[in-house]
Scaffold this motif. Structure first.
Motif, PDB file in Angstrom:
ATOM      1  N   PRO A 127       0.808  -1.229   0.000  1.00 51.27           N
ATOM      2  CA  PRO A 127       0.000   0.000   0.000  1.00 51.27           C
ATOM      3  C   PRO A 127       0.840   1.278   0.000  1.00 51.27           C
ATOM      4  N   SER A 128       1.955   1.279   0.738  1.00 47.98           N
ATOM      5  CA  SER A 128       2.791   2.479   0.800  1.00 47.98           C
ATOM      6  C   SER A 128       3.472   2.765  -0.526  1.00 47.98           C
ATOM      7  N   VAL A 129       3.598   1.754  -1.395  1.00 43.03           N
ATOM      8  CA  VAL A 129       4.149   1.956  -2.733  1.00 43.03           C
ATOM      9  C   VAL A 129       3.043   2.293  -3.724  1.00 43.03           C
ATOM     10  N   LEU A 130       1.930   1.544  -3.630  1.00 39.11           N
ATOM     11  CA  LEU A 130       0.876   1.658  -4.643  1.00 39.11           C
ATOM     12  C   LEU A 130       0.120   2.977  -4.555  1.00 39.11           C
ATOM     13  N   PHE A 131      -0.198   3.432  -3.337  1.00 41.75           N
ATOM     14  CA  PHE A 131      -1.002   4.642  -3.189  1.00 41.75           C
ATOM     15  C   PHE A 131      -0.330   5.874  -3.791  1.00 41.75           C
ATOM     16  N   PRO A 132       0.914   6.208  -3.412  1.00 42.79           N
ATOM     17  CA  PRO A 132       1.538   7.381  -4.054  1.00 42.79           C
ATOM     18  C   PRO A 132       1.755   7.182  -5.552  1.00 42.79           C
ATOM     19  N   SER A 133       1.969   5.936  -5.980  1.00 39.75           N
ATOM     20  CA  SER A 133       2.143   5.688  -7.412  1.00 39.75           C
ATOM     21  C   SER A 133       0.847   5.949  -8.170  1.00 39.75           C
ATOM     22  N   LEU A 134      -0.264   5.429  -7.658  1.00 44.66           N
ATOM     23  CA  LEU A 134      -1.564   5.650  -8.307  1.00 44.66           C
ATOM     24  C   LEU A 134      -1.958   7.125  -8.251  1.00 44.66           C
ATOM     25  N   ALA A 135      -1.590   7.803  -7.154  1.00 45.08           N
ATOM     26  CA  ALA A 135      -1.956   9.217  -7.016  1.00 45.08           C
ATOM     27  C   ALA A 135      -1.284  10.086  -8.073  1.00 45.08           C
ATOM     28  N   SER A 136      -0.191   9.607  -8.637  1.00 48.48           N
ATOM     29  CA  SER A 136       0.517  10.378  -9.662  1.00 48.48           C
ATOM     30  C   SER A 136       0.021  10.061 -11.072  1.00 48.48           C
ATOM     31  N   ILE A 137      -0.946   9.129 -11.195  1.00 53.95           N
ATOM     32  CA  ILE A 137      -1.465   8.722 -12.507  1.00 53.95           C
ATOM     33  C   ILE A 137      -2.799   9.401 -12.762  1.00 53.95           C
ATOM     34  N   LYS A 138      -2.956  10.026 -13.906  1.00 53.78           N
ATOM     35  CA  LYS A 138      -4.209  10.708 -14.241  1.00 53.78           C
ATOM     36  C   LYS A 138      -5.148   9.821 -15.048  1.00 53.78           C
ATOM     37  N   ASP A 139      -4.607   8.833 -15.761  1.00 55.54           N
ATOM     38  CA  ASP A 139      -5.417   7.937 -16.592  1.00 55.54           C
ATOM     39  C   ASP A 139      -6.137   6.928 -15.695  1.00 55.54           C
ATOM     40  N   SER A 140      -7.471   7.014 -15.586  1.00 55.83           N
ATOM     41  CA  SER A 140      -8.244   6.153 -14.681  1.00 55.83           C
ATOM     42  C   SER A 140      -8.173   4.682 -15.088  1.00 55.83           C
ATOM     43  N   GLN A 141      -8.146   4.391 -16.389  1.00 58.14           N
ATOM     44  CA  GLN A 141      -8.065   3.008 -16.844  1.00 58.14           C
ATOM     45  C   GLN A 141      -6.719   2.390 -16.475  1.00 58.14           C
ATOM     46  N   ARG A 142      -5.663   3.185 -16.609  1.00 55.89           N
ATOM     47  CA  ARG A 142      -4.344   2.687 -16.240  1.00 55.89           C
ATOM     48  C   ARG A 142      -4.260   2.431 -14.729  1.00 55.89           C
ATOM     49  N   ALA A 143      -4.876   3.323 -13.950  1.00 52.65           N
ATOM     50  CA  ALA A 143      -4.900   3.136 -12.497  1.00 52.65           C
ATOM     51  C   ALA A 143      -5.643   1.857 -12.131  1.00 52.65           C
ATOM     52  N   LYS A 144      -6.775   1.607 -12.814  1.00 51.87           N
ATOM     53  CA  LYS A 144      -7.539   0.382 -12.555  1.00 51.87           C
ATOM     54  C   LYS A 144      -6.721  -0.861 -12.885  1.00 51.87           C
ATOM     55  N   ASP A 145      -6.070  -0.848 -14.048  1.00 47.44           N
ATOM     56  CA  ASP A 145      -5.269  -2.003 -14.456  1.00 47.44           C
ATOM     57  C   ASP A 145      -4.111  -2.241 -13.495  1.00 47.44           C
ATOM     58  N   MET A 146      -3.507  -1.149 -13.046  1.00 49.19           N
ATOM     59  CA  MET A 146      -2.377  -1.260 -12.115  1.00 49.19           C
ATOM     60  C   MET A 146      -2.840  -1.864 -10.777  1.00 49.19           C
ATOM     61  N   PHE A 147      -3.992  -1.422 -10.308  1.00 49.49           N
ATOM     62  CA  PHE A 147      -4.536  -1.946  -9.051  1.00 49.49           C
ATOM     63  C   PHE A 147      -4.895  -3.421  -9.207  1.00 49.49           C
ATOM     64  N   LYS A 148      -5.553  -3.758 -10.309  1.00 48.79           N
ATOM     65  CA  LYS A 148      -5.974  -5.144 -10.525  1.00 48.79           C
ATOM     66  C   LYS A 148      -4.771  -6.080 -10.594  1.00 48.79           C
ATOM     67  N   LYS A 149      -3.724  -5.665 -11.311  1.00 50.28           N
ATOM     68  CA  LYS A 149      -2.528  -6.492 -11.397  1.00 50.28           C
ATOM     69  C   LYS A 149      -1.889  -6.671 -10.018  1.00 50.28           C
ATOM     70  N   SER A 150      -1.832  -5.600  -9.254  1.00 50.64           N
ATOM     71  CA  SER A 150      -1.224  -5.675  -7.926  1.00 50.64           C
ATOM     72  C   SER A 150      -1.965  -6.662  -7.038  1.00 50.64           C
ATOM     73  N   VAL A 151      -3.295  -6.598  -7.052  1.00 55.39           N
ATOM     74  CA  VAL A 151      -4.085  -7.514  -6.230  1.00 55.39           C
ATOM     75  C   VAL A 151      -3.940  -8.950  -6.731  1.00 55.39           C
ATOM     76  N   THR A 152      -3.893  -9.130  -8.050  1.00 56.98           N
ATOM     77  CA  THR A 152      -3.743 -10.468  -8.607  1.00 56.98           C
ATOM     78  C   THR A 152      -2.423 -11.094  -8.190  1.00 56.98           C
ATOM     79  N   TYR A 153      -1.324 -10.327  -8.297  1.00 58.91           N
ATOM     80  CA  TYR A 153      -0.027 -10.844  -7.864  1.00 58.91           C
ATOM     81  C   TYR A 153      -0.057 -11.146  -6.365  1.00 58.91           C
ATOM     82  N   LEU A 154      -0.693 -10.266  -5.615  1.00 57.43           N
ATOM     83  CA  LEU A 154      -0.789 -10.449  -4.173  1.00 57.43           C
ATOM     84  C   LEU A 154      -1.553 -11.727  -3.835  1.00 57.43           C
TER      85      LEU A 154
END
Length: 479
Positions: free
Chosen positions: A250-277
């Motif tokens: 979470p401490s890596v993902l939150f600031p990383s997502l906060a710097s992304i403006k593309d909502s679809q890219r943010a969704k894909d990034m979150f989904k991949k992170s949860v899948t790997y987790l």
């Protein structure tokens, strides 16, 4: 951050094993009751500043004077609040030592409150290397001093003296590396600009911390300190999956997502992170439950044998908890701190009901079963409610639970059943190694068949993108 996790967790586990030999279950039970008192006060010192400042990262320096004022005030408030809680806790648990132990922790709260700002600056700058070095330093110093004091006969006080010293040293280091200067003006008139969002974030953090301590609180009221100590050790072993696999994400993902403006890219990034987790978390959690019988007998003394069944029960719930570990990140990203806090509060009510219903008739085993059942039920709900804020659906959420966890239980569980009930003559170390090797081999094969795209992506990350692998490859190909 992964390397930091490995270093800190290995240090913690090694220290925990040594302390298990040096101290008695009753002493672990006493410190676990102290943690039920201190956990809430230690959260209040942050006042949710970390989440709000990261979300407003572009104006971070504009908010610095106000942030320092909030840190000063809530650092002092949490110190006083801890002393009050310590006195109340000593009356509830009928042990005056609790107040003295809590008082040591109270002295660290102003320093920890001021540490939030430089740590937030490092997260905004995505400087995870420095964060990792600081965290490793804190963990190693704390554990070394704790073991040394326990060896010298300080008993339960070995747990509370080191944090006070390490907090002071760490505070100096954090301000030196970030080049920040401490402000002393409180700026009370401007508090309204940060306190609304921060307050809801604080409520969420407090509720989550109560949730982490609810089982200890209930057990402390109904059973002896020795039994609480047994449960504390079992929970500490079962929660290792969070520390190794999920804690820093979470401490890596939150600031990383906060710097992304593309909502679809943010969704894909979150989904991949949860899948790997889910892939790694499910395997680790079920593996630790499958090997607990032999781990306890090899690394701990006979006084901890009762923890085996508790670890096996809790590990199932920890697998679900690990998969849903990132559920609150979308709430923070969208600034929905009130909704996040409300969901945590409703979940706490369910948890308390289950723990009381399990503990009263079945004691500590009922507590473990209730905690595990709680995470099995609530984790999919948490993750879906967070994921849908980014556009996720139930169809995208469920595979993260229904594929990796059952597969891990089948692969490692079958090995556990064979060595636990069919072939009883195996050496403990041999049994652990074979369960790890055979179970992991079956699990990797299952992921390859059931989740081929995820398998291919993880393989690519490990062998092409992972810093260590990439560095080794460059070293081997140098002329």
């Amino acid at each position: 951050m992964l390397m930091q996790t490995g270093a800190t967790k290995l240090t913690s586990i090694l220290g925990q094993i040594i302390l298990a030999w040096l101290l008695e279950p009753a002493q672990f039970g006493l410190i676990s009751l102290v943690y039920t008192v201190t956990s809430i006060g230690l959260i209040i010192q942050q006042f949710g500043l970390n989440d709000v400042l990261i979300r407003r990262q572009k104006a971070f320096h504009n908010w610095l004077p106000l942030s320092f004022g909030i840190s000063w005030v809530f650092g002092c408030i949490s110190c006083i609040f801890l002393l009050v809680l310590g006195y109340v806790g000593s009356l509830v648990y009928k042990d005056h030592n609790i107040f003295i132990l809590v008082a040591f922790y109270a002295l660290t709260t102003p320093m920890d409150a001021l540490s939030v700002i430089p740590l937030t600056k490092l997260r905004i700058e995505l400087d995870f290397k420095t964060l990792s070095v600081i965290r490793i330093m804190e963990t190693v110093l704390t554990m070394f001093m704790t073991v040394a004091l326990a060896y010298m006969g300080f008993g339960v006080y070995s747990f509370v003296i080191p944090p006070m010293i390490v907090s002071a040293v760490s505070l100096i280091v954090k301000y030196r590396v970030t080049h920040l200067k401490i402000h002393f003006n409180l700026h009370l008139r401007r508090w309204k600009y940060l306190t609304v969002s921060s307050s809801w974030s604080l409520v969420h953090s407090v509720v989550q911390r109560i949730m982490d301590q609810a089982d200890y609180i209930v057990l402390g009221l109904w059973v002896s300190k020795t039994i609480v100590g047994i449960y504390y050790m079992a929970f500490s072993l079962s929660i290792q999956v969070i520390g190794f696999v999920a804690n820093n994400l979470p401490s890596v993902l939150f600031p990383s997502l906060a710097s992304i403006k593309d909502s679809q890219r943010a969704k894909d990034m979150f989904k991949k992170s949860v899948t790997y987790l889910s892939v790694f978390g499910a395997a680790f959690a079920v593996w630790q439950g499958a090997t607990a019988y032999w781990i306890v007998r090899v690394f701990l003394s006979a006084k901890w044998v009762q923890t085996t069944a508790l670890v096996e029960i809790l590990s199932i719930g920890m697998a679900f908890r690990a998969v849903a570990w990132l559920w609150s990140t979308p709430y923070r990203l969208k600034g929905k701190f009130a909704d996040m806090a409300k969901q945590s509060f409703y979940s706490l009510i369910l948890m308390v009901i289950l723990i009381v219903a399990g503990t009263l008739p079945w004691g500590v085993y009922g507590t473990a079963a209730a905690v595990s059942l709680y995470y099995v039920v609530i984790s999919p709900i948490w993750l879906y409610n967070g994921f849908k804020l980014l556009g996720g659906t139930w169809k995208e959420t469920l595979p993260m639970f229904v594929v990796p966890i059952p597969l891990a239980m089948l692969c490692y569980g079958s090995c556990w059943y064979f060595f636990r009930f069919l072939y009883l003559g195996a050496n403990p170390i041999t049994a652990m190694v074979l369960i790890s090797v055979i179970g992991s081999g079956l699990y990797v094969g299952g992921i390859y068949l059931a989740m081929p795209d995820t398998f291919a992506e993880i393989k690519r990350l490990l062998f092409e993108k992972f810093p260590v692998a990439n560095g080794v490859k460059r070293l081997l190909t140098r002329n």
